[in-house]
Design a protein around this motif. Structure first.
Motif, PDB file in Angstrom:
ATOM      1  N   ASP A  48      -3.788   7.101  -5.001  1.00 31.07           N
ATOM      2  CA  ASP A  48      -2.655   8.223  -4.334  1.00 31.07           C
ATOM      3  C   ASP A  48      -1.805   7.420  -3.462  1.00 31.07           C
ATOM      4  O   ASP A  48      -1.201   8.195  -2.683  1.00 31.07           O
ATOM      5  CB  ASP A  48      -3.522   9.384  -3.827  1.00 31.07           C
ATOM      6  N   GLY A  49      -1.614   6.267  -3.261  1.00 34.09           N
ATOM      7  CA  GLY A  49      -0.674   5.566  -2.578  1.00 34.09           C
ATOM      8  C   GLY A  49      -1.435   4.747  -1.355  1.00 34.09           C
ATOM      9  O   GLY A  49      -0.627   3.931  -0.722  1.00 34.09           O
ATOM     10  N   GLY A  50      -2.634   5.008  -1.084  1.00 37.75           N
ATOM     11  CA  GLY A  50      -3.168   4.278  -0.025  1.00 37.75           C
ATOM     12  C   GLY A  50      -2.931   4.971   1.446  1.00 37.75           C
ATOM     13  O   GLY A  50      -1.915   5.588   1.530  1.00 37.75           O
ATOM     14  N   PRO A  51      -3.668   4.366   2.367  1.00 38.67           N
ATOM     15  CA  PRO A  51      -3.557   4.987   3.584  1.00 38.67           C
ATOM     16  C   PRO A  51      -2.101   4.564   4.242  1.00 38.67           C
ATOM     17  O   PRO A  51      -1.480   5.486   5.150  1.00 38.67           O
ATOM     18  CB  PRO A  51      -4.661   4.361   4.526  1.00 38.67           C
ATOM     19  N   LEU A  52      -1.481   3.763   4.077  1.00 44.16           N
ATOM     20  CA  LEU A  52      -0.294   3.409   4.578  1.00 44.16           C
ATOM     21  C   LEU A  52       0.584   4.384   4.032  1.00 44.16           C
ATOM     22  O   LEU A  52       1.902   4.928   4.844  1.00 44.16           O
ATOM     23  CB  LEU A  52       0.286   1.856   4.314  1.00 44.16           C
ATOM     24  N   GLU A  53       0.773   4.380   2.827  1.00 45.57           N
ATOM     25  CA  GLU A  53       1.552   5.592   2.103  1.00 45.57           C
ATOM     26  C   GLU A  53       1.440   6.853   2.662  1.00 45.57           C
ATOM     27  O   GLU A  53       2.478   7.647   2.828  1.00 45.57           O
ATOM     28  CB  GLU A  53       1.578   5.504   0.448  1.00 45.57           C
ATOM     29  N   LYS A  54       0.268   7.272   2.913  1.00 48.36           N
ATOM     30  CA  LYS A  54      -0.071   8.712   3.693  1.00 48.36           C
ATOM     31  C   LYS A  54       0.345   8.742   4.999  1.00 48.36           C
ATOM     32  O   LYS A  54       1.034   9.753   5.244  1.00 48.36           O
ATOM     33  CB  LYS A  54      -1.509   8.725   3.432  1.00 48.36           C
ATOM     34  N   THR A  55       0.323   7.998   5.825  1.00 46.50           N
ATOM     35  CA  THR A  55       0.576   7.982   7.202  1.00 46.50           C
ATOM     36  C   THR A  55       1.914   7.757   7.564  1.00 46.50           C
ATOM     37  O   THR A  55       2.739   8.536   8.523  1.00 46.50           O
ATOM     38  CB  THR A  55      -0.302   7.325   8.170  1.00 46.50           C
ATOM     39  N   VAL A  56       2.526   6.598   7.046  1.00 46.17           N
ATOM     40  CA  VAL A  56       3.758   5.957   7.352  1.00 46.17           C
ATOM     41  C   VAL A  56       5.039   6.541   6.460  1.00 46.17           C
ATOM     42  O   VAL A  56       6.012   6.456   6.526  1.00 46.17           O
ATOM     43  CB  VAL A  56       3.736   4.371   7.651  1.00 46.17           C
ATOM     44  N   GLY A  57       4.672   6.757   5.089  1.00 43.07           N
ATOM     45  CA  GLY A  57       5.397   7.026   4.080  1.00 43.07           C
ATOM     46  C   GLY A  57       6.305   8.317   4.419  1.00 43.07           C
ATOM     47  O   GLY A  57       7.583   7.962   4.205  1.00 43.07           O
ATOM     48  N   PRO A  58       5.837   9.149   4.715  1.00 42.81           N
ATOM     49  CA  PRO A  58       6.934  10.561   4.994  1.00 42.81           C
ATOM     50  C   PRO A  58       8.059  10.111   6.273  1.00 42.81           C
ATOM     51  O   PRO A  58       8.900  10.314   6.099  1.00 42.81           O
ATOM     52  CB  PRO A  58       6.120  11.310   5.676  1.00 42.81           C
ATOM     53  N   ILE A  59       7.430   9.426   7.168  1.00 44.39           N
ATOM     54  CA  ILE A  59       8.155   9.093   8.388  1.00 44.39           C
ATOM     55  C   ILE A  59       9.394   8.184   7.952  1.00 44.39           C
ATOM     56  O   ILE A  59      10.592   8.100   8.314  1.00 44.39           O
ATOM     57  CB  ILE A  59       7.458   8.311   9.390  1.00 44.39           C
TER      58      ILE A  59
END
Length: 166
Positions: A48-59
């Motif tokens: 699902d994109g990993g933790p970096l994608e989830k936390t930093v991706g939208p920003i």
């Protein structure tokens, strides 16, 4: 009959002979932790994109869209979209490669592992204290290894200078 002096010589010789192999296997086990961590992160990355994608991706997406509009308005240049998954995959491959490189010794792979460990500790913001404590433990072990490696290098350099003077 064996005296204490003879026993000390025997033990000292056994340790000096076996120490390089013990150090190699120690580095192998320690590197195995980072290699397994990279494999696990790679498995999480494409689900699902990993933790970096989830936390930093939208920003990053918001900043890229806003920056693109502002930069295009003032300069006419357009900002290229940035994929956080590529950045995350870069960190994963750096950790795995440095783990393999760490097996053969040296302090440069330890610095690479230290940087990747600090980034993987701070950016995804661990959800539980166990992950955070485990990451801090690995950072401490890497700092200890780097300091120990530098101390050994300085000791060997001092011995070389001493031999040259004699």
């Amino acid at each position: 009959m064996a005296t204490i002096g003879n026993v000390k010589k025997i033990v000292s010789r056994a340790i000096s002979i076996s120490m390089p192999s013990i150090a190699f296997f120690g580095r192998l086990v320690f590197a195995f932790v980072f290699i397994l961590s990279a494999i696990q992160a790679y498995a999480e990355h494409y689900g699902d994109g990993g933790p970096l994608e989830k936390t930093v991706g939208p920003i990053v997406n918001v900043v890229t869209k806003l920056g693109s509009k502002v930069l295009t308005f003032f300069t006419g240049m357009q900002v290229v979209s940035f994929d956080v998954r590529l950045l995350e995959f870069t960190f994963i491959s750096a950790k795995g490669t440095a783990g393999l490189w760490f097996i053969f010794g040296g302090s440069i792979p330890a610095y690479f592992l230290l940087v990747t460990q600090v980034i993987s500790t701070l950016i995804p913001l661990p959800t539980n204290s166990h992950d955070f404590a485990q990451n801090l433990t690995l950072i401490g072990a890497l700092l200890f290894y780097i300091g120990y490696k530098h101390a050994i290098d300085e000791l060997l350099e001092a011995e070389k200078k001493k031999k040259k003077e004699e």
